[in-house]
Structures are given as structure tokens and as C-alpha cells.
Design a protein around this motif. Structure first.
Motif, PDB file in Angstrom:
ATOM      1  N   PRO A  34      73.231  27.470  39.721  1.00  0.00           N
ATOM      2  CA  PRO A  34      72.147  27.902  40.612  1.00  0.00           C
ATOM      3  C   PRO A  34      72.094  29.407  40.819  1.00  0.00           C
ATOM      4  CG  PRO A  34      73.907  26.831  41.851  1.00  0.00           C
ATOM      5  CD  PRO A  34      74.203  26.608  40.411  1.00  0.00           C
ATOM      6  N   ASP A  35      73.248  30.098  40.741  1.00  0.00           N
ATOM      7  CA  ASP A  35      73.240  31.542  40.983  1.00  0.00           C
ATOM      8  C   ASP A  35      72.659  32.328  39.816  1.00  0.00           C
ATOM      9  OD1 ASP A  35      75.769  30.734  39.631  1.00  0.00           O
ATOM     10  OD2 ASP A  35      76.090  32.895  39.584  1.00  0.00           O
ATOM     11  N   GLN A  36      72.408  31.672  38.658  1.00  0.00           N
ATOM     12  CA  GLN A  36      71.836  32.355  37.505  1.00  0.00           C
ATOM     13  C   GLN A  36      70.331  32.121  37.372  1.00  0.00           C
ATOM     14  OE1 GLN A  36      74.078  31.931  33.860  1.00  0.00           O
ATOM     15  NE2 GLN A  36      76.013  31.699  34.961  1.00  0.00           N
ATOM     16  N   ASN A  37      69.736  31.593  38.416  1.00  0.00           N
ATOM     17  CA  ASN A  37      68.283  31.409  38.435  1.00  0.00           C
ATOM     18  C   ASN A  37      67.610  32.785  38.386  1.00  0.00           C
ATOM     19  OD1 ASN A  37      65.596  30.875  39.019  1.00  0.00           O
ATOM     20  ND2 ASN A  37      66.058  29.407  40.645  1.00  0.00           N
ATOM     21  N   PRO A  38      66.790  33.058  37.363  1.00  0.00           N
ATOM     22  CA  PRO A  38      66.187  34.399  37.244  1.00  0.00           C
ATOM     23  C   PRO A  38      65.223  34.743  38.374  1.00  0.00           C
ATOM     24  CG  PRO A  38      65.226  32.881  35.642  1.00  0.00           C
ATOM     25  CD  PRO A  38      66.377  32.161  36.265  1.00  0.00           C
ATOM     26  N   ARG A  39      64.809  33.763  39.160  1.00  0.00           N
ATOM     27  CA  ARG A  39      63.867  34.025  40.258  1.00  0.00           C
ATOM     28  C   ARG A  39      64.570  34.512  41.517  1.00  0.00           C
ATOM     29  NH1 ARG A  39      60.808  28.652  41.223  1.00  0.00           N
ATOM     30  NH2 ARG A  39      59.660  29.992  42.678  1.00  0.00           N
ATOM     31  N   LEU A  40      65.898  34.444  41.537  1.00  0.00           N
ATOM     32  CA  LEU A  40      66.627  34.839  42.742  1.00  0.00           C
ATOM     33  C   LEU A  40      66.617  36.349  42.931  1.00  0.00           C
ATOM     34  CD1 LEU A  40      69.782  32.521  42.498  1.00  0.00           C
ATOM     35  CD2 LEU A  40      67.793  32.221  43.977  1.00  0.00           C
ATOM     36  N   LYS A  41      66.643  36.755  44.189  1.00  0.00           N
ATOM     37  CA  LYS A  41      66.759  38.160  44.558  1.00  0.00           C
ATOM     38  C   LYS A  41      68.088  38.364  45.281  1.00  0.00           C
ATOM     39  CE  LYS A  41      61.753  38.730  45.252  1.00  0.00           C
ATOM     40  NZ  LYS A  41      60.698  39.081  46.250  1.00  0.00           N
ATOM     41  N   ASN A  42      68.774  39.444  44.949  1.00  0.00           N
ATOM     42  CA  ASN A  42      70.024  39.757  45.633  1.00  0.00           C
ATOM     43  C   ASN A  42      69.749  40.047  47.105  1.00  0.00           C
ATOM     44  OD1 ASN A  42      71.568  39.467  43.310  1.00  0.00           O
ATOM     45  ND2 ASN A  42      71.293  41.604  42.717  1.00  0.00           N
ATOM     46  N   TRP A  43      70.557  39.433  47.962  1.00  0.00           N
ATOM     47  CA  TRP A  43      70.346  39.531  49.411  1.00  0.00           C
ATOM     48  C   TRP A  43      71.604  40.090  50.054  1.00  0.00           C
ATOM     49  CZ3 TRP A  43      71.833  35.716  53.512  1.00  0.00           C
ATOM     50  CH2 TRP A  43      71.239  36.019  54.750  1.00  0.00           C
TER      51      TRP A  43
ATOM     52  N   GLY B 151      59.199  30.992  49.684  1.00  0.00           N
ATOM     53  CA  GLY B 151      59.112  32.222  48.900  1.00  0.00           C
ATOM     54  C   GLY B 151      60.370  33.063  48.943  1.00  0.00           C
ATOM     55  N   ASP B 152      61.285  32.753  49.867  1.00  0.00           N
ATOM     56  CA  ASP B 152      62.546  33.492  49.957  1.00  0.00           C
ATOM     57  C   ASP B 152      63.596  32.779  49.095  1.00  0.00           C
ATOM     58  OD1 ASP B 152      61.400  35.259  51.730  1.00  0.00           O
ATOM     59  OD2 ASP B 152      62.084  34.160  53.506  1.00  0.00           O
ATOM     60  N   LEU B 153      63.937  33.390  47.987  1.00  0.00           N
ATOM     61  CA  LEU B 153      64.952  32.845  47.079  1.00  0.00           C
ATOM     62  C   LEU B 153      66.053  33.889  46.972  1.00  0.00           C
ATOM     63  CD1 LEU B 153      62.531  31.514  44.300  1.00  0.00           C
ATOM     64  CD2 LEU B 153      63.391  30.282  46.304  1.00  0.00           C
ATOM     65  N   PHE B 154      67.110  33.717  47.751  1.00  0.00           N
ATOM     66  CA  PHE B 154      68.122  34.750  47.919  1.00  0.00           C
ATOM     67  C   PHE B 154      69.440  34.353  47.266  1.00  0.00           C
ATOM     68  CE2 PHE B 154      65.923  36.013  52.129  1.00  0.00           C
ATOM     69  CZ  PHE B 154      65.016  36.794  51.420  1.00  0.00           C
ATOM     70  N   ARG B 155      70.120  35.389  46.733  1.00  0.00           N
ATOM     71  CA  ARG B 155      71.476  35.232  46.203  1.00  0.00           C
ATOM     72  C   ARG B 155      72.390  36.177  46.975  1.00  0.00           C
ATOM     73  NH1 ARG B 155      70.915  35.545  40.659  1.00  0.00           N
ATOM     74  NH2 ARG B 155      70.392  37.739  40.950  1.00  0.00           N
ATOM     75  N   LEU B 156      73.406  35.602  47.627  1.00  0.00           N
ATOM     76  CA  LEU B 156      74.343  36.388  48.423  1.00  0.00           C
ATOM     77  C   LEU B 156      75.516  36.806  47.546  1.00  0.00           C
ATOM     78  CD1 LEU B 156      75.125  37.449  51.247  1.00  0.00           C
ATOM     79  CD2 LEU B 156      76.319  35.277  51.627  1.00  0.00           C
TER      80      LEU B 156
ATOM     81  N   ASP C  53      61.393  25.189  54.898  1.00  0.00           N
ATOM     82  CA  ASP C  53      60.114  25.318  54.184  1.00  0.00           C
ATOM     83  C   ASP C  53      60.282  25.794  52.738  1.00  0.00           C
ATOM     84  OD1 ASP C  53      58.882  24.591  56.560  1.00  0.00           O
ATOM     85  OD2 ASP C  53      58.718  26.672  57.232  1.00  0.00           O
ATOM     86  N   GLY C  54      61.282  25.258  52.030  1.00  0.00           N
ATOM     87  CA  GLY C  54      61.462  25.621  50.626  1.00  0.00           C
ATOM     88  C   GLY C  54      62.268  26.878  50.392  1.00  0.00           C
ATOM     89  N   GLY C  55      62.796  27.487  51.447  1.00  0.00           N
ATOM     90  CA  GLY C  55      63.655  28.652  51.268  1.00  0.00           C
ATOM     91  C   GLY C  55      64.967  28.267  50.590  1.00  0.00           C
ATOM     92  N   LEU C  56      65.590  29.227  49.915  1.00  0.00           N
ATOM     93  CA  LEU C  56      66.803  28.947  49.145  1.00  0.00           C
ATOM     94  C   LEU C  56      67.815  30.071  49.328  1.00  0.00           C
ATOM     95  CD1 LEU C  56      68.435  27.391  46.953  1.00  0.00           C
ATOM     96  CD2 LEU C  56      67.147  28.686  45.237  1.00  0.00           C
ATOM     97  N   LEU C  57      69.057  29.693  49.604  1.00  0.00           N
ATOM     98  CA  LEU C  57      70.167  30.645  49.671  1.00  0.00           C
ATOM     99  C   LEU C  57      71.265  30.145  48.744  1.00  0.00           C
ATOM    100  CD1 LEU C  57      71.626  33.108  50.813  1.00  0.00           C
ATOM    101  CD2 LEU C  57      72.428  31.665  52.704  1.00  0.00           C
ATOM    102  N   VAL C  58      71.712  31.028  47.823  1.00  0.00           N
ATOM    103  CA  VAL C  58      72.728  30.675  46.830  1.00  0.00           C
ATOM    104  C   VAL C  58      73.861  31.691  46.913  1.00  0.00           C
ATOM    105  CG1 VAL C  58      73.212  30.349  44.381  1.00  0.00           C
ATOM    106  CG2 VAL C  58      70.998  29.649  45.311  1.00  0.00           C
ATOM    107  N   PHE C  59      75.088  31.210  46.891  1.00  0.00           N
ATOM    108  CA  PHE C  59      76.251  32.099  46.833  1.00  0.00           C
ATOM    109  C   PHE C  59      76.445  32.552  45.382  1.00  0.00           C
ATOM    110  CE2 PHE C  59      76.931  30.957  51.043  1.00  0.00           C
ATOM    111  CZ  PHE C  59      78.053  31.573  51.580  1.00  0.00           C
TER     112      PHE C  59
END
Length: 400
Positions: A112-121, A136-141, A154-160
């Protein structure tokens, strides 16, 4: 024939020496026919050599023209195949190198952390920051963070974030995390286990702030349609039954001697690896010195590490030889056997070759037809499977 006039004039025509003035039919007046010297004479040896070479040439068989053509075409075809093979091999090598490099750096769709749509957070460290991750918030911590709280909805995503070396050790401090209404929190995946160390610390006091309905103050909560995925290194769960559990905890069951003790020394030899009772013996060392020698031989020939339990029944001291007492002292580590007396209660649990550190024993003196309690010896052991077991031996006189 011509001659040059000494004055440099025109050449003079000379009369033939044979005196004939007859002109040949091909004679043209005014033209000069040059005279060529005759060819040099060949020697006889040179003539023979030339003749031999010519004869050899005439004797060599000449290949047909079609055969020459076929051989040339075959050579061209062979060279073409060699060039094609080399070119194909080079192409495959280059293609393999390209695919290898591409696969090395290509993202793994299972992670999941290699999803190209993620933004570094990177929210930083702000204990007052109430984070809401929504549509619309697709975050990578990727870094440590401290916030007041996190709501993913609401479809938000947080990935380590993670890496192949497992070096991204991330700590997230928050009072609570609530995941609901299509929100998702991923730390690894079932097909892409999280290699780094992820730590979520819930901080705060019970009297600080208001409760979140149905969850409280400090929690990681998953509401309706929320998704929480936590996949680290695979470990055996404590609920996983890896072996048979026996009623007594031991494959051979527990052992209890329920009958009255025989006079003399009552002995049990126990396997230290399985807790199985190997031998049940008695030695009437009160009446017979030969019994004392038998016990001595048993201990001397016993396998190192075997557990031995000894308890006195009635009395065992009268014919317990001194050399047998010394053997018990040296092999099992007893401190009391050398002073054992008439009707004295004595119990010992020891290990052959273990010395005093592996020995536990107790003694009670006989007075007024009683020993005033049990002489109890006991010691804990573990089987090769890690199962704990206890060996107990006791001896007592009670109104006898």
C-alpha cells in the motif's frame, strides 16, 4: 633498315645487302618499319621447368562453375546464421538487463505504501492539531508525528511508509484514531508485510477532554465501513495449538505413589527429558547390607542427568553401609545421608552427577513415636518440550 645521317638530316634508305632491288608488295614508300630484337634464348633447364609447370596446370582438375556457386552460397548462409544468432543473443541479454532493472525499481502493487497516488504527509509535532483525513486525501506517513487526534473518513487514506530494508521506524503519537465511513488506515498488507517498526502511542489523561461516543478518550476505533489493516512479521499466536495438551501436562501422565512405603529406602528413577518414571525400586538397608550394595551399584552405573528421588520407609540406617552413604553424597549431593539414624525421616530429590546444587533434601528426627511432620524434598524440572514438572519425595513417622 635505316641509318642516321651524320649531319642530322633525314634517314637514308639503304639498299638491301643481297643486291636485290625488288620491293615487297606490302612496301609503302616513306614509312619506317622498326626493327625488334629477337627474344632471348631460354636455357634448356628453364624450358623444361616452364614446360613442367604448364603440364601440371593442364593436369589439375578444374571444379565446375555450379559447384563453386553452391559453396559460396553455403558460406554466405552460414555467415548469415551466425550473425543472426549473435544479434538475437545480444537482444535477449539487453532485454533481460532492462527487465531486471525495471522490475527492481517498479512499484509493488501489493504494497500500500507504493501507491503512486499517495502524497508524503508530515504533520510535525503539534499536540493541538486535530487532523481530519477526508475524501481526496491519500497520505503516506514517513516521519514521526505528534497530533491531538486523527479522524479518517469519507474515503480518506493514511498509510505508514516502509522500505525493503525495514529502516523506516515511525512513531505516531495521538490521543485517538477514529476510522469510519470509508476511511482506511494501512500498515502493511497481507501480501506485503510491514518490514519496519510502526509504533502508535495513545497519550493523555482520563480527565482530559470529552469522550468520543461509543469509544471513549484513548483508542484506535473502527466505525461502520472503516478499514484498519495491520500486517507485520508473521508470528505464532498464543492461541495457536502447536502440540497435544495432556490432562496432567505430561505425555506419560502424573505419578503418585499411593501405597505404604516399604521398609528401607524407596527409590524412583525419572527421565529428565520426558518426566517418565523409569524404575520403581526398594532397598531394605535396615535388614540387609547386600541391599546397600545394590543401591550403590545403581547410582554408580546410572546415566548422568537422571533424576533420583529417595524416601525412607520405617527405618533405613541399620545396614546402610558407609561406602553407600559416601556414594549418595558424591553422586547426588546429599548433606544429611552420612548422619542418617534409626527411624529418622529423610527425603531427597537429586540428579546423578549434578552435585549439591541440583539436590534438595529434608530430614526429621524421630521422637515419641513421631517425627512431628514430613521430611519433604521437591525440585522443578523441564522436559525437552519445555513442560515444567515437579518431583516430590516425603518421609514421616506419625504415631507409629
Amino acid at each position: 633498315m635505316q641509318d642516321i645521317d651524320a649531319r642530322g638530316g633525314s634517314p637514308a634508305f639503304l639498299r638491301p645487302q643481297n643486291g636485290s632491288s625488288h620491293k615487297s608488295s606490302g612496301y609503302v614508300p616513306g614509312r619506317i618499319a622498326p626493327l625488334r630484337p629477337p627474344p632471348p634464348l631460354q636455357s634448356h633447364a628453364a624450358a623444361e621447368f616452364t614446360s613442367a609447370r604448364q603440364e601440371a596446370r593442364t593436369r589439375l582438375p578444374s571444379l565446375p562453375v555450379d559447384q563453386h556457386r553452391r559453396q559460396a552460397e553455403a558460406n554466405r548462409h552460414k555467415n548469415t546464421l551466425i550473425c543472426f544468432a549473435i544479434s538475437s543473443l545480444s537482444l535477449f541479454v539487453a532485454l533481460g538487463m532492462f527487465l531486471g532493472i525495471a522490475s527492481k525499481y517498479a512499484p509493488d502493487e501489493n504494497c500500500p505504501d507504493q501507491n503512486p497516488r499517495l502524497k508524503n504527509w508530515s504533520p510535525g509535532k503539534d499536540p493541538e492539531n486535530k487532523v481530519i483525513i477526508k475524501k481526496g486525501d491519500l497520505f503516506r506517513l514517513n516521519l514521526d508525528a505528534t497530533v491531538h487526534s486523527i479522524v479518517i473518513q469519507d474515503g480518506g487514506l493514511l498509510v505508514f511508509g516502509d522500505d525493503k530494508e525495514g529502516s523506516k521506524n515511525i512513531t505516531l503519537r495521538t490521543r485517538f484514531i477514529l476510522i469510519k465511513d470509508g476511511g482506511m488506515l494501512h500498515v502493511g498488507a497481507e501480501k506485503c508485510r510491514y518490514k519496519s517498526k510502526a509504533t502508535i502511542i495513545l497519550y493523555g489523561k482520563s480527565n482530559e477532554g470529552a469522550d468520543v461516543p461509543e469509544f471513549g478518550k484513548k483508542f484506535i476505533g473502527v466505525g461502520p465501513e472503516g478499514t484498519l489493516e495491520l500486517h507485520g512479521h508473521q508470528k505464532l499466536s498464543w492461541t495457536f495449538l502447536s502440540k497435544t495438551i495432556y490432562f496432567s501436562g505430561l505425555a506419560n501422565g502424573h505419578y503418585t505413589f499411593k501405597k505404604n512405603f516399604s521398609r528401607g529406602l524407596n527409590v524412583r528413577v525419572i527421565d529428565q527429558d520426558t518426566a517418565e518414571v523409569l524404575e520403581v525400586l526398594k532397598f531394605d538397608t535396615h535388614e540387609f547390607s547386600e541391599e546397600s550394595l545394590k543401591l550403590q551399584n545403581l547410582l554408580k552405573n546410572g546415566s548422568t542427568g537422571r533424576i533420583v528421588a529417595i524416601a525412607v520407609g520405617d527405618s533405613a540406617a541399620k545396614n546402610l553401609l558407609e561406602e553407600t552413604r559416601v556414594t549418595i553424597q558424591n553422586i547426588l549431593g546429599s548433606k544429611f545421608v552420612r548422619g542418617l539414624s534409626y527411624r529418622q525421616a529423610w527425603a531427597l530429590v537429586g540428579v546423578i552427577g549434578g552435585g549439591n546444587s541440583s539436590c534438595n533434601e529434608s530430614v526429621r528426627n524421630y521422637e515419641n513415636h513421631s517425627t512431628g511432620g514430613k521430611a519433604l524434598a521437591q525440585k522443578e524440572f523441564f522436559t525437552v518440550d519445555g513442560q515444567k514438572f515437579v518431583v516430590r519425595a516425603y518421609s514421616e513417622w506419625n504415631d507409629g
